[in-house]
Design a protein around this motif. Structure first.
Motif, PDB file in Angstrom:
ATOM      1  N   PRO A 135       0.815  -1.228   0.000  1.00 21.50           N
ATOM      2  CA  PRO A 135       0.000   0.000   0.000  1.00 21.50           C
ATOM      3  C   PRO A 135       0.841   1.268   0.000  1.00 21.50           C
ATOM      4  CG  PRO A 135      -0.112  -1.122   2.119  1.00 21.50           C
ATOM      5  CD  PRO A 135       0.551  -2.058   1.163  1.00 21.50           C
ATOM      6  N   ALA A 136       2.003   1.228   0.641  1.00 18.41           N
ATOM      7  CA  ALA A 136       2.862   2.409   0.643  1.00 18.41           C
ATOM      8  C   ALA A 136       3.332   2.743  -0.765  1.00 18.41           C
ATOM      9  CB  ALA A 136       4.064   2.187   1.564  1.00 18.41           C
ATOM     10  N   ALA A 137       3.688   1.718  -1.539  1.00 16.67           N
ATOM     11  CA  ALA A 137       4.124   1.944  -2.917  1.00 16.67           C
ATOM     12  C   ALA A 137       2.981   2.453  -3.779  1.00 16.67           C
ATOM     13  CB  ALA A 137       4.694   0.650  -3.502  1.00 16.67           C
ATOM     14  N   ARG A 138       1.748   1.953  -3.535  1.00 19.51           N
ATOM     15  CA  ARG A 138       0.605   2.418  -4.329  1.00 19.51           C
ATOM     16  C   ARG A 138       0.261   3.868  -4.006  1.00 19.51           C
ATOM     17  NH1 ARG A 138      -4.202  -1.493  -3.375  1.00 19.51           N
ATOM     18  NH2 ARG A 138      -3.264  -1.629  -1.315  1.00 19.51           N
ATOM     19  N   ILE A 139       0.359   4.234  -2.726  1.00 20.34           N
ATOM     20  CA  ILE A 139       0.057   5.621  -2.351  1.00 20.34           C
ATOM     21  C   ILE A 139       1.113   6.566  -2.907  1.00 20.34           C
ATOM     22  CG2 ILE A 139      -0.148   7.206  -0.401  1.00 20.34           C
ATOM     23  CD1 ILE A 139      -1.287   4.894   1.208  1.00 20.34           C
ATOM     24  N   ALA A 140       2.367   6.136  -2.871  1.00 17.09           N
ATOM     25  CA  ALA A 140       3.450   7.003  -3.336  1.00 17.09           C
ATOM     26  C   ALA A 140       3.380   7.251  -4.827  1.00 17.09           C
ATOM     27  CB  ALA A 140       4.797   6.387  -2.968  1.00 17.09           C
ATOM     28  N   GLY A 141       2.724   6.354  -5.568  1.00 20.42           N
ATOM     29  CA  GLY A 141       2.573   6.559  -7.003  1.00 20.42           C
ATOM     30  C   GLY A 141       3.580   5.764  -7.807  1.00 20.42           C
TER      31      GLY A 141
END
Length: 325
Positions: free
Chosen positions: A37-43
């Motif tokens: 999820p951190a990678a998805r939020i970061a873009g």
């Protein structure tokens, strides 16, 4: 069950549903298997330092219940949930800024389609099978068959290009949105054509449904009893047939209004250059701005729940028998 007790019970149900929606949306965005999820939020193509900052900022290294509480706190209490793909812009103020545009569009269109469909449906149902009835239903079918984006593009072609310099459309301002607080007359002028474009579809749809319901109601025993009592035709129509036929009408209105306010007026907003919730959703999905998408999903879901709760209360006011069901 009294009206107050029914409303209180329905409000408790609404809060429970909203809590369930918040949990479900959180799980979809943050507990999807096989994705960070951190990678998805970061873009896309985010640097490892950015991913690490997102993980710390959102508390993704903590237990799942703590993550949920922290996320809901940032979204609803502190309202400091921010977007990493738009340089730290806050999510809630962005949605709050877009909401008046969507509300102005949908409320105005709803007033038009409710008034237009009632006139259309009642007029057609007065003489079922007549030439007027067939003509009105044909017009309604044409309205239902025209996509909103096509109607909007045609209206833009006529009002912004071909006939903009004529007396017919010289009053139409450029595409965009003018706040009501800044210029009420300008607000009305810039939205009247989007209102009509969005309402045409629903006028045809709701008019056909209302006409069918009224015609069916005229075959019920209570209508025959009212006729036997010598009630006038207008009173039978308004007091009995029309009121009974409003149940399904109100149901449809609640669903459509809630979904449109939640962002489903996207096509109308894009065609007319209105920076509402629908257009914000479209832009956020293009750049995978998940914090903004999360906030919009929560906003949209809550609107649908709230409007449906209002519809249930309207049922009770129209038909008190609902309280005992």
């Amino acid at each position: 069950m009294s009206l107050k007790v029914f409303i209180g019970f329905r409000l408790l149900q609404m809060l429970f549903v909203m809590f369930g929606i918040s949990v479900l949306v959180f799980l979809i965005f943050f507990v999807t298997p096989g994705a960070d999820p951190a990678a998805r939020i970061a873009g896309r193509n985010a640097a490892p330092e950015t991913v690490a900052a997102v993980r710390r900022d959102f508390g993704l290294d903590r237990p799942l219940p703590a993550q949920y509480v922290a996320m809901m706190n940032r979204l609803f209490i502190t309202r400091d949930l921010s977007s990493f793909t738009t340089r730290g812009q806050l999510v809630v103020p962005e949605i709050v800024a877009a909401a008046p545009v969507t509300l102005s569009l949908v409320i105005g269109a709803a007033l038009l389609w409710v008034a237009g469909s009632v006139v259309l449906g009642v007029t057609a149902a007065v003489r079922p099978g007549s030439l007027l009835d067939k003509a009105l239903m044909a017009v309604a079918l044409v309205g239902v068959s025209m996509p909103v984006f096509w109607v909007g593009e045609v209206m833009n072609l006529l009002s912004q290009s071909r006939f903009h310099d004529t007396w017919l459309f010289s009053w139409v301002p450029p595409l965009g949105y003018i706040p009501f607080t800044r210029d009420p007359w300008g607000w009305f002028r810039v939205l009247i054509i989007p209102w009509l474009s969005l309402a045409i579809l629903y006028i045809g749809l709701y008019g056909r449904v209302l006409r069918t319901n009224i015609v069916e109601a005229y075959g019920e025993d209570f209508i025959r009893t009212a006729r036997a009592k010598g009630l006038s035709r207008s009173r039978i129509m308004l007091k009995h047939a029309f009121r009974t036929s409003l149940i399904s009408f109100v149901t449809m209105f609640g669903l459509d209004f809630g979904v449109l306010v939640g962002g489903s007026a996207l096509l109308t907003e894009v065609v007319f250059g209105l920076n509402g919730v629908g257009r914000l959703t479209y832009r956020s999905m293009q750049i995978l701005d998940l914090p903004v998408v999360l906030g919009i999903v929560m906003y949209s879901s809550f609107w649908v729940v709230i409007v449906n709760a209002a519809v249930d209360v309207a049922y009770v006011l129209m038909d008190p028998r609902v309280r005992t069901r």
